[in-house]
Design a protein around this motif. Structure first.
Motif, PDB file in Angstrom:
ATOM      1  N   ALA A 145      31.685  -0.594 -40.731  1.00 22.48           N
ATOM      2  CA  ALA A 145      32.621   0.189 -41.546  1.00 22.48           C
ATOM      3  C   ALA A 145      32.771  -0.384 -42.961  1.00 22.48           C
ATOM      4  O   ALA A 145      32.990   0.371 -43.906  1.00 22.48           O
ATOM      5  CB  ALA A 145      33.985   0.256 -40.859  1.00 22.48           C
ATOM      6  N   ARG A 146      32.646  -1.692 -43.109  1.00 20.88           N
ATOM      7  CA  ARG A 146      32.761  -2.276 -44.454  1.00 20.88           C
ATOM      8  C   ARG A 146      31.403  -2.386 -45.150  1.00 20.88           C
ATOM      9  O   ARG A 146      31.276  -3.032 -46.188  1.00 20.88           O
ATOM     10  CB  ARG A 146      33.517  -3.595 -44.431  1.00 20.88           C
ATOM     11  CG  ARG A 146      32.945  -4.713 -43.707  1.00 20.88           C
ATOM     12  CD  ARG A 146      33.818  -5.991 -43.830  1.00 20.88           C
ATOM     13  NE  ARG A 146      33.167  -7.034 -43.096  1.00 20.88           N
ATOM     14  CZ  ARG A 146      33.326  -7.272 -41.797  1.00 20.88           C
ATOM     15  NH1 ARG A 146      34.177  -6.541 -41.105  1.00 20.88           N
ATOM     16  NH2 ARG A 146      32.662  -8.226 -41.204  1.00 20.88           N
ATOM     17  N   GLY A 147      30.372  -1.747 -44.570  1.00 23.90           N
ATOM     18  CA  GLY A 147      29.082  -1.647 -45.235  1.00 23.90           C
ATOM     19  C   GLY A 147      28.069  -2.714 -44.876  1.00 23.90           C
ATOM     20  O   GLY A 147      27.022  -2.811 -45.516  1.00 23.90           O
ATOM     21  N   VAL A 148      28.345  -3.513 -43.844  1.00 23.56           N
ATOM     22  CA  VAL A 148      27.389  -4.533 -43.421  1.00 23.56           C
ATOM     23  C   VAL A 148      26.227  -3.857 -42.699  1.00 23.56           C
ATOM     24  O   VAL A 148      26.437  -3.030 -41.818  1.00 23.56           O
ATOM     25  CB  VAL A 148      28.061  -5.576 -42.493  1.00 23.56           C
ATOM     26  CG1 VAL A 148      27.039  -6.550 -41.925  1.00 23.56           C
ATOM     27  CG2 VAL A 148      29.172  -6.312 -43.240  1.00 23.56           C
ATOM     28  N   SER A 149      25.018  -4.201 -43.083  1.00 20.80           N
ATOM     29  CA  SER A 149      23.821  -3.728 -42.399  1.00 20.80           C
ATOM     30  C   SER A 149      23.568  -4.676 -41.229  1.00 20.80           C
ATOM     31  O   SER A 149      23.396  -5.879 -41.438  1.00 20.80           O
ATOM     32  CB  SER A 149      22.635  -3.745 -43.367  1.00 20.80           C
ATOM     33  OG  SER A 149      21.433  -3.521 -42.686  1.00 20.80           O
ATOM     34  N   VAL A 150      23.554  -4.139 -40.012  1.00 15.07           N
ATOM     35  CA  VAL A 150      23.306  -4.950 -38.824  1.00 15.07           C
ATOM     36  C   VAL A 150      21.969  -4.489 -38.254  1.00 15.07           C
ATOM     37  O   VAL A 150      21.829  -3.363 -37.776  1.00 15.07           O
ATOM     38  CB  VAL A 150      24.437  -4.804 -37.779  1.00 15.07           C
ATOM     39  CG1 VAL A 150      24.154  -5.671 -36.561  1.00 15.07           C
ATOM     40  CG2 VAL A 150      25.787  -5.167 -38.399  1.00 15.07           C
ATOM     41  N   ARG A 151      20.978  -5.388 -38.353  1.00 16.73           N
ATOM     42  CA  ARG A 151      19.633  -5.059 -37.897  1.00 16.73           C
ATOM     43  C   ARG A 151      19.177  -6.072 -36.848  1.00 16.73           C
ATOM     44  O   ARG A 151      19.418  -7.262 -36.986  1.00 16.73           O
ATOM     45  CB  ARG A 151      18.643  -5.047 -39.060  1.00 16.73           C
ATOM     46  CG  ARG A 151      18.933  -3.948 -40.070  1.00 16.73           C
ATOM     47  CD  ARG A 151      17.861  -3.859 -41.132  1.00 16.73           C
ATOM     48  NE  ARG A 151      17.928  -5.022 -42.018  1.00 16.73           N
ATOM     49  CZ  ARG A 151      16.921  -5.432 -42.779  1.00 16.73           C
ATOM     50  NH1 ARG A 151      15.758  -4.794 -42.772  1.00 16.73           N
ATOM     51  NH2 ARG A 151      17.050  -6.473 -43.562  1.00 16.73           N
ATOM     52  N   VAL A 195      18.935  -0.052 -22.390  1.00 12.82           N
ATOM     53  CA  VAL A 195      20.354  -0.102 -22.791  1.00 12.82           C
ATOM     54  C   VAL A 195      20.554  -0.132 -24.303  1.00 12.82           C
ATOM     55  O   VAL A 195      21.689  -0.097 -24.771  1.00 12.82           O
ATOM     56  CB  VAL A 195      21.097  -1.291 -22.128  1.00 12.82           C
ATOM     57  CG1 VAL A 195      21.003  -1.202 -20.611  1.00 12.82           C
ATOM     58  CG2 VAL A 195      20.601  -2.622 -22.646  1.00 12.82           C
ATOM     59  N   THR A 196      19.480  -0.171 -25.074  1.00 10.97           N
ATOM     60  CA  THR A 196      19.602  -0.266 -26.533  1.00 10.97           C
ATOM     61  C   THR A 196      20.350   0.904 -27.135  1.00 10.97           C
ATOM     62  O   THR A 196      21.174   0.727 -28.032  1.00 10.97           O
ATOM     63  CB  THR A 196      18.209  -0.424 -27.184  1.00 10.97           C
ATOM     64  OG1 THR A 196      17.672  -1.685 -26.787  1.00 10.97           O
ATOM     65  CG2 THR A 196      18.269  -0.350 -28.688  1.00 10.97           C
ATOM     66  N   GLU A 197      20.094   2.093 -26.652  1.00 15.58           N
ATOM     67  CA  GLU A 197      20.760   3.275 -27.219  1.00 15.58           C
ATOM     68  C   GLU A 197      22.281   3.172 -27.082  1.00 15.58           C
ATOM     69  O   GLU A 197      23.021   3.308 -28.057  1.00 15.58           O
ATOM     70  CB  GLU A 197      20.254   4.545 -26.520  1.00 15.58           C
ATOM     71  CG  GLU A 197      20.842   5.814 -27.080  1.00 15.58           C
ATOM     72  CD  GLU A 197      19.897   6.539 -28.002  1.00 15.58           C
ATOM     73  OE1 GLU A 197      20.403   7.324 -28.807  1.00 15.58           O
ATOM     74  OE2 GLU A 197      18.675   6.333 -27.924  1.00 15.58           O
ATOM     75  N   SER A 198      22.751   2.915 -25.880  1.00 12.64           N
ATOM     76  CA  SER A 198      24.200   2.891 -25.641  1.00 12.64           C
ATOM     77  C   SER A 198      24.862   1.616 -26.135  1.00 12.64           C
ATOM     78  O   SER A 198      26.020   1.637 -26.532  1.00 12.64           O
ATOM     79  CB  SER A 198      24.494   3.090 -24.157  1.00 12.64           C
ATOM     80  OG  SER A 198      23.906   2.064 -23.382  1.00 12.64           O
ATOM     81  N   MET A 199      24.147   0.510 -26.136  1.00 11.34           N
ATOM     82  CA  MET A 199      24.736  -0.766 -26.536  1.00 11.34           C
ATOM     83  C   MET A 199      24.633  -1.005 -28.035  1.00 11.34           C
ATOM     84  O   MET A 199      25.633  -1.216 -28.705  1.00 11.34           O
ATOM     85  CB  MET A 199      24.032  -1.904 -25.783  1.00 11.34           C
ATOM     86  CG  MET A 199      24.583  -3.268 -26.064  1.00 11.34           C
ATOM     87  SD  MET A 199      26.115  -3.491 -25.161  1.00 11.34           S
ATOM     88  CE  MET A 199      26.281  -5.254 -25.277  1.00 11.34           C
ATOM     89  N   ASN A 200      23.436  -0.968 -28.561  1.00 12.34           N
ATOM     90  CA  ASN A 200      23.205  -1.371 -29.944  1.00 12.34           C
ATOM     91  C   ASN A 200      23.259  -0.217 -30.938  1.00 12.34           C
ATOM     92  O   ASN A 200      23.965  -0.297 -31.941  1.00 12.34           O
ATOM     93  CB  ASN A 200      21.858  -2.092 -30.056  1.00 12.34           C
ATOM     94  CG  ASN A 200      21.745  -3.222 -29.072  1.00 12.34           C
ATOM     95  OD1 ASN A 200      21.035  -3.105 -28.079  1.00 12.34           O
ATOM     96  ND2 ASN A 200      22.449  -4.316 -29.291  1.00 12.34           N
ATOM     97  N   LEU A 201      22.500   0.832 -30.670  1.00  8.77           N
ATOM     98  CA  LEU A 201      22.474   1.946 -31.620  1.00  8.77           C
ATOM     99  C   LEU A 201      23.826   2.632 -31.716  1.00  8.77           C
ATOM    100  O   LEU A 201      24.272   2.978 -32.816  1.00  8.77           O
ATOM    101  CB  LEU A 201      21.381   2.943 -31.240  1.00  8.77           C
ATOM    102  CG  LEU A 201      19.951   2.397 -31.228  1.00  8.77           C
ATOM    103  CD1 LEU A 201      18.972   3.484 -30.810  1.00  8.77           C
ATOM    104  CD2 LEU A 201      19.563   1.786 -32.563  1.00  8.77           C
ATOM    105  N   ALA A 202      24.490   2.802 -30.587  1.00  8.87           N
ATOM    106  CA  ALA A 202      25.809   3.439 -30.597  1.00  8.87           C
ATOM    107  C   ALA A 202      26.830   2.614 -31.378  1.00  8.87           C
ATOM    108  O   ALA A 202      27.807   3.160 -31.896  1.00  8.87           O
ATOM    109  CB  ALA A 202      26.295   3.676 -29.170  1.00  8.87           C
ATOM    110  N   ALA A 203      26.598   1.310 -31.486  1.00  6.48           N
ATOM    111  CA  ALA A 203      27.491   0.438 -32.254  1.00  6.48           C
ATOM    112  C   ALA A 203      27.205   0.508 -33.750  1.00  6.48           C
ATOM    113  O   ALA A 203      27.987   0.018 -34.554  1.00  6.48           O
ATOM    114  CB  ALA A 203      27.360  -1.006 -31.774  1.00  6.48           C
ATOM    115  N   GLY A 204      26.070   1.105 -34.118  1.00  6.26           N
ATOM    116  CA  GLY A 204      25.708   1.217 -35.526  1.00  6.26           C
ATOM    117  C   GLY A 204      24.589   0.294 -35.962  1.00  6.26           C
ATOM    118  O   GLY A 204      24.222   0.272 -37.144  1.00  6.26           O
TER     119      GLY A 204
END
Length: 173
Positions: A64-70, A89-98
């Protein structure tokens, strides 16, 4: 390499302002994880709802504050059961988190200079290395702001990211 007093991941991601990069290079992690054991049928059913909600709650303020999480994952092929689990689980765990997630088959890393351990790099200033036993159980983490370690991790991550395949395009073989 200069080691700092270890800070919690929640504090590190909470203080992060620009980017948080995670490089994973193992083919198996924490084989005792009940979620993984349920996935393989070696343990009872496991409801991932709370684990995923906790991760989303941790990552959402940074996004939300603009941090890129890769997150980039280097994997051997054919993949291990743990990598199959991660992919599932990547879709629901990681991608869904942004988070953004990419995968790179290990055969494409031979000419890359990679650190010896998985890591998180925060704002190109702090590296949190993860140390694992041979079987994948987590041993400890180590935090450093050593400029050489930061430089190595930043360049390694970007080299992997450039070659890696987007999560939605990577097919488990």
């Amino acid at each position: 390499m200069r080691t700092l007093e270890l800070r919690g991941f929640d504090e590190l991601i909470g203080d992060c302002r620009t980017r948080a990069l995670h490089l994973e290079m193992r083919d198996a992690y924490v084989p005792s994880d009940p979620s993984f054991r349920a996935f393989t049928g070696e343990g009872p059913a496991y409801d991932r709802t709370q684990r995923e909600a906790d991760w989303h709650t941790l990552i959402a303020p940074a996004i939300a504050r603009g941090v890129s999480v890769r997150r980039a994952r280097i994997v051997s092929e054919p993949v291990t059961p743990y990598v199959m689990f991660e992919h599932a689980v990547t879709e629901s765990m990681n991608l869904a988190a942004g988070e953004e997630v990419r995968w790179l088959p290990r055969r494409y890393t031979s000419d890359l200079a990679l650190p010896g351990n998985d890591f998180w790099l925060f704002d190109d200033g702090l590296v949190r290395f993860h140390h694992f036993a041979g079987d994948g159980e987590h041993i400890e983490d180590e935090l450093t702001d050593d400029p050489d370690a930061v430089k190595l991790c930043a360049s390694a991550f970007e080299a992997v990211w450039e070659r890696a395949i987007d999560h939605h395009e990577y097919r488990i073989s």
